[in-house]
Design an enzyme around this catalytic site. Sequence first.
Site, PDB file in Angstrom:
ATOM      1  CB  ILE A  81      -1.003  -0.019   1.182  1.00  0.00           C
ATOM      2  CG1 ILE A  81      -2.071   1.049   0.958  1.00  0.00           C
ATOM      3  CG2 ILE A  81      -0.314   0.164   2.533  1.00  0.00           C
ATOM      4  CD1 ILE A  81      -3.366   0.773   1.658  1.00  0.00           C
TER       5      ILE A  81
ATOM      6  CD  GLN B 145      10.210 -10.034  -2.236  1.00  0.00           C
ATOM      7  OE1 GLN B 145      11.411 -10.193  -2.330  1.00  0.00           O
ATOM      8  NE2 GLN B 145       9.576 -10.126  -1.078  1.00  0.00           N
TER       9      GLN B 145
ATOM     10  CG  HIS C 294      -1.675  -9.149  14.353  1.00  0.00           C
ATOM     11  ND1 HIS C 294      -2.466  -9.126  15.465  1.00  0.00           N
ATOM     12  CD2 HIS C 294      -2.433  -8.668  13.331  1.00  0.00           C
ATOM     13  CE1 HIS C 294      -3.656  -8.652  15.125  1.00  0.00           C
ATOM     14  NE2 HIS C 294      -3.654  -8.378  13.846  1.00  0.00           N
TER      15      HIS C 294
ATOM     16  CE1 TYR D 200      -8.243  -6.947  13.097  1.00  0.00           C
ATOM     17  CE2 TYR D 200      -6.536  -6.736  14.752  1.00  0.00           C
ATOM     18  CZ  TYR D 200      -6.942  -7.124  13.491  1.00  0.00           C
ATOM     19  OH  TYR D 200      -6.046  -7.686  12.620  1.00  0.00           O
TER      20      TYR D 200
ATOM     21  CG  ASP E 268      13.566  26.272  20.531  1.00  0.00           C
ATOM     22  OD1 ASP E 268      13.777  25.042  20.479  1.00  0.00           O
ATOM     23  OD2 ASP E 268      13.086  26.837  21.527  1.00  0.00           O
TER      24      ASP E 268
ATOM     25  CG  LEU F  17      27.280  26.382  36.066  1.00  0.00           C
ATOM     26  CD1 LEU F  17      27.446  26.107  37.557  1.00  0.00           C
ATOM     27  CD2 LEU F  17      28.143  27.571  35.638  1.00  0.00           C
TER      28      LEU F  17
HETATM   29  C1  LIG Z   1      -2.723  -9.965  10.173  1.00  0.00           C
HETATM   30  C2  LIG Z   1      -2.537  -8.516   9.922  1.00  0.00           C
HETATM   31  C3  LIG Z   1      -3.596  -7.667  10.086  1.00  0.00           C
HETATM   32  C4  LIG Z   1      -3.438  -6.311   9.861  1.00  0.00           C
HETATM   33  N1  LIG Z   1      -4.532  -5.507   9.994  1.00  0.00           N
HETATM   34  C5  LIG Z   1      -4.410  -4.205   9.738  1.00  0.00           C
HETATM   35  C6  LIG Z   1      -5.562  -3.388   9.799  1.00  0.00           C
HETATM   36  O1  LIG Z   1      -6.672  -3.859  10.030  1.00  0.00           O
HETATM   37  N2  LIG Z   1      -5.396  -2.063   9.620  1.00  0.00           N
HETATM   38  C7  LIG Z   1      -4.174  -1.517   9.349  1.00  0.00           C
HETATM   39  O2  LIG Z   1      -4.089  -0.313   9.217  1.00  0.00           O
HETATM   40  N3  LIG Z   1      -3.075  -2.281   9.232  1.00  0.00           N
HETATM   41  C8  LIG Z   1      -3.161  -3.608   9.428  1.00  0.00           C
HETATM   42  N4  LIG Z   1      -2.055  -4.400   9.337  1.00  0.00           N
HETATM   43  C9  LIG Z   1      -0.740  -3.796   9.039  1.00  0.00           C
HETATM   44  C10 LIG Z   1      -0.599  -3.535   7.543  1.00  0.00           C
HETATM   45  O3  LIG Z   1      -1.003  -4.629   6.838  1.00  0.00           O
HETATM   46  C11 LIG Z   1       0.845  -3.213   7.168  1.00  0.00           C
HETATM   47  O4  LIG Z   1       1.428  -2.356   8.089  1.00  0.00           O
HETATM   48  C12 LIG Z   1       0.896  -2.583   5.779  1.00  0.00           C
HETATM   49  O5  LIG Z   1       0.182  -3.360   4.857  1.00  0.00           O
HETATM   50  C13 LIG Z   1       2.340  -2.431   5.308  1.00  0.00           C
HETATM   51  O6  LIG Z   1       2.336  -1.977   3.986  1.00  0.00           O
HETATM   52  P1  LIG Z   1       3.707  -1.793   3.184  1.00  0.00           P
HETATM   53  O7  LIG Z   1       3.364  -1.305   1.838  1.00  0.00           O
HETATM   54  O8  LIG Z   1       4.620  -0.987   3.999  1.00  0.00           O
HETATM   55  O9  LIG Z   1       4.382  -3.217   3.172  1.00  0.00           O
HETATM   56  P2  LIG Z   1       4.012  -4.579   2.321  1.00  0.00           P
HETATM   57  O10 LIG Z   1       2.578  -4.676   2.056  1.00  0.00           O
HETATM   58  O11 LIG Z   1       4.646  -5.667   3.077  1.00  0.00           O
HETATM   59  O12 LIG Z   1       4.755  -4.312   0.980  1.00  0.00           O
HETATM   60  C14 LIG Z   1       6.154  -4.417   0.835  1.00  0.00           C
HETATM   61  C15 LIG Z   1       6.445  -5.080  -0.476  1.00  0.00           C
HETATM   62  O13 LIG Z   1       7.834  -5.020  -0.716  1.00  0.00           O
HETATM   63  C16 LIG Z   1       8.150  -6.152  -1.479  1.00  0.00           C
HETATM   64  N5  LIG Z   1       9.588  -6.419  -1.401  1.00  0.00           N
HETATM   65  C17 LIG Z   1      10.296  -6.702  -0.282  1.00  0.00           C
HETATM   66  N6  LIG Z   1      11.582  -6.941  -0.590  1.00  0.00           N
HETATM   67  C18 LIG Z   1      11.686  -6.793  -1.917  1.00  0.00           C
HETATM   68  C19 LIG Z   1      12.764  -6.923  -2.835  1.00  0.00           C
HETATM   69  N7  LIG Z   1      13.998  -7.271  -2.433  1.00  0.00           N
HETATM   70  N8  LIG Z   1      12.536  -6.685  -4.125  1.00  0.00           N
HETATM   71  C20 LIG Z   1      11.291  -6.343  -4.573  1.00  0.00           C
HETATM   72  N9  LIG Z   1      10.238  -6.239  -3.751  1.00  0.00           N
HETATM   73  C21 LIG Z   1      10.432  -6.452  -2.434  1.00  0.00           C
HETATM   74  C22 LIG Z   1       7.323  -7.244  -0.845  1.00  0.00           C
HETATM   75  O14 LIG Z   1       7.152  -8.326  -1.681  1.00  0.00           O
HETATM   76  C23 LIG Z   1       6.051  -6.523  -0.503  1.00  0.00           C
HETATM   77  O15 LIG Z   1       5.047  -6.732  -1.444  1.00  0.00           O
HETATM   78  C24 LIG Z   1      -2.186  -5.781   9.519  1.00  0.00           C
HETATM   79  C25 LIG Z   1      -1.110  -6.634   9.353  1.00  0.00           C
HETATM   80  C26 LIG Z   1      -1.274  -7.972   9.558  1.00  0.00           C
HETATM   81  C27 LIG Z   1      -0.103  -8.868   9.360  1.00  0.00           C
END
Ligand SMILES: Cc1cc2nc3c(=O)[nH]c(=O)nc-3n(C[C@H](O)[C@H](O)[C@H](O)COP(=O)(O)OP(=O)(O)OC[C@H]3O[C@@H](n4cnc5c(N)ncnc54)[C@H](O)[C@@H]3O)c2cc1C
Length: 819
Positions: A14, A36, A225, A260, A547, A647
């Site tokens: 996202i 990836q 989680h 939740y 500041d 100081l």
């Molecule tokens: C079970 C669960 C429930 C959740 N529920 C909620 C919720 O209800 N509300 C909420 O706000 N958040 C929720 N979260 C948290 C939320 O899902 C994450 O914090 C958020 O989706 C992170 O988004 P991101 O884009 O940072 O990372 P990601 O979605 O992990 O995207 C990172 C991407 O980078 C790619 N990548 C990594 N390394 C490489 C590489 N070397 N080369 C190319 N690509 C690479 C990966 O493949 C991945 O697709 C939840 C998480 C979990 C696990």
Amino acid sequence: MSSSPRVAIIGAGIVGCSLADELVMRGWSDVVVIEQGRLFAAGGSTSHAPGLVFQTNGSRTMAEFARYTVQKAMSLTLDGQWCFNQVGSLEFAVTEDRLRELHRRRGFGEACGIDGRVIDPDETAALWPLVDRDAIVGAYHVPSDGLTKAVRVSEAQARRAMEGGARFLGEHTVTGIRTDDGRIRAVSTDHGEIEADIVVCAAGIWGPRIGAMVGMTVPLQPLAHQYAKTTVLPEVVRLAIPPDREDIHPIIRVQDRDLYLREHTDRLGVGAYGHTPMPIDPASLLHPTDAPVMPSVLAFTPDTFAESWGWSQAVVPALRGAEVRLEDGINGVFSFTPDGAPLLGESRDIAGFWLAEAVWVTHGLGVGKAMAEWLVDGGSPTDLHECDVNRFEPHQLAPAYIRERGIQSFVEVYDILHPLQPMEDPRPLRTSPFHAREAELGAVFLEGSGWERPHWYGANASLLDRYEVPTRDAWSGRYWDPIAGAEALAAREGVAIFDMTSLKRLEVSGRGALAFLDGLTTNRLDRPVGTVVYTLLLDERGGIRSDLTIARLAPDRFQVGANGNLDLDWLERHLRDDGSVRVRDITAGTCCIGLWGPFARDLLEGVTDEDISGPAFGYFKARELWVGNVPVTALRLSYVGELGWELYTTADLGTKLWDTLWAAGRPYGLIAAGRSAFGSLRLEKGYRSWGTDMTTEHDPYEAGLGFAVRMDKGPFLGRDALEGRSEATASRRLVCLMLDDRDVVLMGKEPVRRSGEAVGYVTSAAYGFSVDASIAYAWVPADAAAVGTHLSVGWFDRDLPATVTREPLFDPDMARLRS
Ligand SMILES: Cc1cc2nc3c(=O)[nH]c(=O)nc-3n(C[C@H](O)[C@H](O)[C@H](O)COP(=O)(O)OP(=O)(O)OC[C@H]3O[C@@H](n4cnc5c(N)ncnc54)[C@H](O)[C@@H]3O)c2cc1C
């Protein structure tokens, strides 16, 4: 041909998709997103997040991110399908403590423009029929919250970005990053190299691995989680939820039980934070092609879910005969940081390497916007200092610290946290040379930036025989003791030493030092050696970045009293390569005592041969002198508004300095006073604290700091933005409020209301013992800033009358400071 830089974003979760969209919107079309996994359910945390968006947050910045997420996601669809389902939210209170907390949260929301109400169990049950109304004591309802489809909203933004020229490369794995001369040059992938000027790491839980490619520590701990769906529930089927809506009732949080819930058409989904923390080593994360389901999805562990399931059944009777559908359960992995905030910004060492890490879905679109503003415009109108990746002190980058604090952030995710509540572990980390002496005096230490800081001293309990200190309500009385009030009064009457070691100190030196500092700050620094100047760092928009109190100790050497690591970072970023200026963090190797109070001069005269009389050592002057055997840099200034000095000496001589002053202070009734007294004295004098009272969102005139700006001194960073601005043009003001009610001491962030409607928010607050009033500083619109204006402040479920008061409340003529 586009003139925008070549941007490579790693990760199409996202965050990566939102950022690409926002960059393209701002005219940067040379954007490639490298992922990836297979687009767009690529295997990161976004791919399986159930998408609950609760906007209310104690951090204004995070609330602002969430508000933008809702606003933008509402405007998006993908192939006619919704991206945001605005069903509202309910946070249940199972305990009375939580109900109070929900009132406080409602205040946070109100102060940030998020409407909500605290409602009773009957109204709650009317909004969510599945709750056992006898299991709860109330709820906080926010109608504008809801659900986002995290993958859908990512794809919708990505498609728009692609229409504007961005490229998305799925199934491309970044294997390395090429840098040259401290700059980004290219990203290596398993399909070849992609040249880039800017790389943004939006790789979620893989962030530490990407950071390591350029030698950067990314302080992020992935943790698993648990989220599970139930089997079909007749009670939910009866709600007749259309399958394309999935959910028609508010999303639910039961923070007292670390739970939740949301509807999934004919069943419920339950998320849990109550289980034992499950930290995951980033090195163990699999590639999408190797992962059984997805790299961020680990096998569900029913045994660790059992307790949470029992708690869910206690609140939702429909679950009592139900089961968890094991095949729908996951241990999903996402990111936690030492202080719970995201990691945004550019590396200190590699120009062009940026991070957008540790971001929830809730904040994802807001972060995308802020990052795009930062990249394209050089900064965001939203204050980002809490999220800046360069905020961390060196000890906070230790692997052990990142792990321990990351786990703690997970554990505390739904806890009721008092604003003064210190971290418990790892402690102690940083101690001043006075620590042993302070401990002997019964200091009660709280923690800040790793430092053990005395808040008051048990040894001063007898002062309560001399001074009457008002009591306060239970919440404002936490992490406080009446002794602190007595210390404040004793400092005003006699003399006190304050341990100021934890304040950041930098040394800026070299032949270019004066021009360098002068070009970055608002006040005139070209003054004689021995002068101290209060000045501001501004950003390009004229917002206050910090500041500073700058002492000129030699023609080419300045001691800079700063606010934190971000100041060091800012100065270093503006250094030229010619070696004419050096910036050194001297905090750890030095220490500082504030010696303040009417008898400060008498005391100091007893331990130095120098003439420190008023004419010889005036206000805002600096000198190097001996205190007994100790070489000291003395600055004649005071943040408590009393005669006295800061100081400084080297850490090795700190104890000697303390002992020398302590022995000389006996005849004057010298006491050690803590930060709690300090905070009260500071506010009585109206001294602003950067990061709390003002940030980059405010200009100097609005903040009442126009006196520190010399528009006629020549060019300085931010000057152009201030052209035409003044106190008279300010549309909002930082004002001093006095509460009618003296039993309550506000904590900051409370909403300020005019005729019942929120118009601003509280920044700092304290009891002013010398003026016998509960004081708060607050941002209000200019037309509510006149002295005498009647306002009110939301305090849990109360509305406390408050009046705008002339400031400073104490010693407005500065007679004490200049004496
Ligand atoms: C079970 C669960 C429930 C959740 N529920 C909620 C919720 O209800 N509300 C909420 O706000 N958040 C929720 N979260 C948290 C939320 O899902 C994450 O914090 C958020 O989706 C992170 O988004 P991101 O884009 O940072 O990372 P990601 O979605 O992990 O995207 C990172 C991407 O980078 C790619 N990548 C990594 N390394 C490489 C590489 N070397 N080369 C190319 N690509 C690479 C990966 O493949 C991945 O697709 C939840 C998480 C979990 C696990």
